[in-house]
Design a protein around this motif. Structure first.
Motif, PDB file in Angstrom:
ATOM      1  N   ARG A 193      -8.573   2.008  -7.768  1.00 47.33           N
ATOM      2  CA  ARG A 193      -8.478   3.421  -7.397  1.00 47.33           C
ATOM      3  C   ARG A 193      -8.097   3.517  -5.924  1.00 47.33           C
ATOM      4  NH1 ARG A 193     -12.531   4.956  -4.141  1.00 47.33           N
ATOM      5  NH2 ARG A 193     -14.466   3.724  -4.105  1.00 47.33           N
ATOM      6  N   PRO A 194      -7.495   4.638  -5.522  1.00 46.84           N
ATOM      7  CA  PRO A 194      -7.167   4.798  -4.099  1.00 46.84           C
ATOM      8  C   PRO A 194      -8.428   5.037  -3.277  1.00 46.84           C
ATOM      9  CG  PRO A 194      -6.651   6.799  -5.304  1.00 46.84           C
ATOM     10  CD  PRO A 194      -7.042   5.781  -6.326  1.00 46.84           C
ATOM     11  N   ARG A 217      -3.638   3.988  -1.544  1.00 46.87           N
ATOM     12  CA  ARG A 217      -3.721   3.062  -2.676  1.00 46.87           C
ATOM     13  C   ARG A 217      -3.342   1.677  -2.166  1.00 46.87           C
ATOM     14  NH1 ARG A 217      -4.372   3.838  -7.907  1.00 46.87           N
ATOM     15  NH2 ARG A 217      -4.092   6.105  -7.718  1.00 46.87           N
ATOM     16  N   GLU A 269      -1.154   8.651  -0.367  1.00 51.55           N
ATOM     17  CA  GLU A 269      -1.134   9.782  -1.287  1.00 51.55           C
ATOM     18  C   GLU A 269      -1.651  11.020  -0.561  1.00 51.55           C
ATOM     19  OE1 GLU A 269      -3.347   8.777  -4.772  1.00 51.55           O
ATOM     20  OE2 GLU A 269      -1.965   7.163  -5.367  1.00 51.55           O
ATOM     21  N   SER A 315       0.835  -1.206   0.000  1.00 51.15           N
ATOM     22  CA  SER A 315       0.000   0.000   0.000  1.00 51.15           C
ATOM     23  C   SER A 315       0.866   1.251   0.000  1.00 51.15           C
ATOM     24  CB  SER A 315      -0.919   0.013   1.223  1.00 51.15           C
ATOM     25  OG  SER A 315      -1.781  -1.097   1.234  1.00 51.15           O
ATOM     26  N   ARG A 321      -5.307   9.884   0.832  1.00 48.79           N
ATOM     27  CA  ARG A 321      -5.973   8.666   0.405  1.00 48.79           C
ATOM     28  C   ARG A 321      -4.937   7.557   0.409  1.00 48.79           C
ATOM     29  NH1 ARG A 321      -5.362  12.276  -3.436  1.00 48.79           N
ATOM     30  NH2 ARG A 321      -7.431  13.102  -2.997  1.00 48.79           N
TER      31      ARG A 321
END
Length: 357
Positions: free
Chosen positions: A262-263, A256, A243, A240, A254
């Motif tokens: 998508r995140p 990912r 962001e 992971s 967020r």
């Protein structure tokens, strides 16, 4: 200044406790053993320095609710006492009930005794002393000053005597206590500020409830240790990445995760993930405190996250002192392994919190 020793008496389940503190100290015990009471007693020292002692005790139900409820010696006054030694400087605060006539503020604390002293070898030099309404302090030249104006009984001397050039030792003690940080509860419900985009400012220290998480994470990214930040995410959630985004001064984050196209926004993350990110931000502060206390940081975390959390706490222990309460043996063992932590096991004896040999 390092915290060398803590003592507590007459507070909730703590009849009397005294123990040394190490660079990393872990207070370990089952639910109901009194871990949180030890944590809260430490926090009272910060409240005394802030001038929020009365409000802090009010949030716990008022002075009668926080006093030791077990048996005490005949005619012994009901007292809450908490003290700490910082290198050669020590401080002790003792509170009791408001004397009659109590009036509408009968649940306020009443500071009965307060002492600040310096250790020089086996000698003890009193810097300030309070006995009920009688207060004296020694100034920068060592002269004894008695205060003619009566101090308010609901707050400490530290919060009411603020003349740093005249009373440098009192000022130094207060400044040190004000740098302590405490983390216990992070709000993670659907309406939590943690899950919302925030108008951010530079945030080198995460708020006690984590409400400025996005700003704290971005501050670490900009002026802290971004490698440690992203490594902390990878260690806890392999594959992971975090962001961070700033658009017109509005901060968000967020994650990912492997297998997702998508995140996930903050609003979609689990309570445990958000709590881990709060601990990450607190422990990687670009402005590390001299002392940080974490109360049951394993709450809502899956056991698989505890080794990563243990490494984070161990790293923080190399930048400042860390105090942890936990009922997770895995976390205590991780801290012992990675940080050489001192473990203090707690139990109960006739309703009183005690150290277990």
């Amino acid at each position: 200044m390092s915290v060398r020793e803590l003592w507590i008496a007459g507070y909730r389940s703590v009849r009397e406790l005294r123990f040394p503190l190490a660079p990393v100290t872990v207070v370990e015990g089952p639910n109901g053993s009194g871990k949180t009471n030890v944590y809260r007693a430490l926090q009272l020292l910060l409240s005394a320095a802030e001038g929020s002692l009365s409000r802090t005790l009010a949030e716990e139900g008022g002075m009668p609710s926080v006093l030791w409820a077990g048996t005490r010696q005949k005619n012994a006054p009901a007292r809450l006492t908490v003290g700490v030694r910082l290198d050669d400087l020590a401080y002790e605060l003792s509170c009791g009930l408001v004397p009659p006539p109590q009036g509408p503020f009968m649940l306020d604390p009443d500071v009965k005794e307060e002492t600040v002293w310096i250790h020089e070898g086996k000698r003890r030099h009193v810097v300030a002393e309070r006995r009920a309404a009688s207060v004296f302090a020694r100034d920068a030249e060592g002269h004894r000053t008695t205060f003619a104006a009566e101090l308010w009984g609901g707050e400490s001397v530290l919060a009411q005597i603020s003349e740093p050039h005249r009373f440098p030792m009192l000022s130094a003690l207060r400044a040190e206590l004000l740098r302590w940080r405490f983390y216990h509860h992070f709000r993670t419900d659907p309406l939590s500020p943690l899950r919302q985009t925030q108008v951010g400012v530079r945030t080198p220290a995460l708020a006690h409830d984590g409400r400025d998480l996005a700003a704290a994470l971005l501050t670490i990214q900009e002026i802290g240790d971004p490698r440690a930040l992203h490594a902390g995410v990878e260690n806890a959630f392999p594959g992971s990445s975090l962001e961070l985004d700033s658009e017109a001064g509005r901060f968000s984050f967020r994650m990912r995760m492997p297998g997702l196209l998508r995140p996930l926004e903050a609003a979609e993350l689990s309570d445990g993930t958000l709590r881990y990110l709060c601990l990450l931000a607190a422990l990687l502060s670009p402005r590390p405190p001299p002392f940080i206390a974490l109360n049951e940081p394993e709450t809502s975390l899956h056991p698989s996250l505890l080794p990563a959390l243990g490494r984070l706490i161990a790293a923080a222990g190399r930048r400042g002192q860390v105090f942890v309460t936990t009922h997770a043996h895995e976390l205590a063992r991780a801290l012992e392994e990675h940080a050489g932590a001192t473990r203090l096991p707690l139990g109960k004896d006739a309703g009183a919190t005690v150290l277990v040999e």
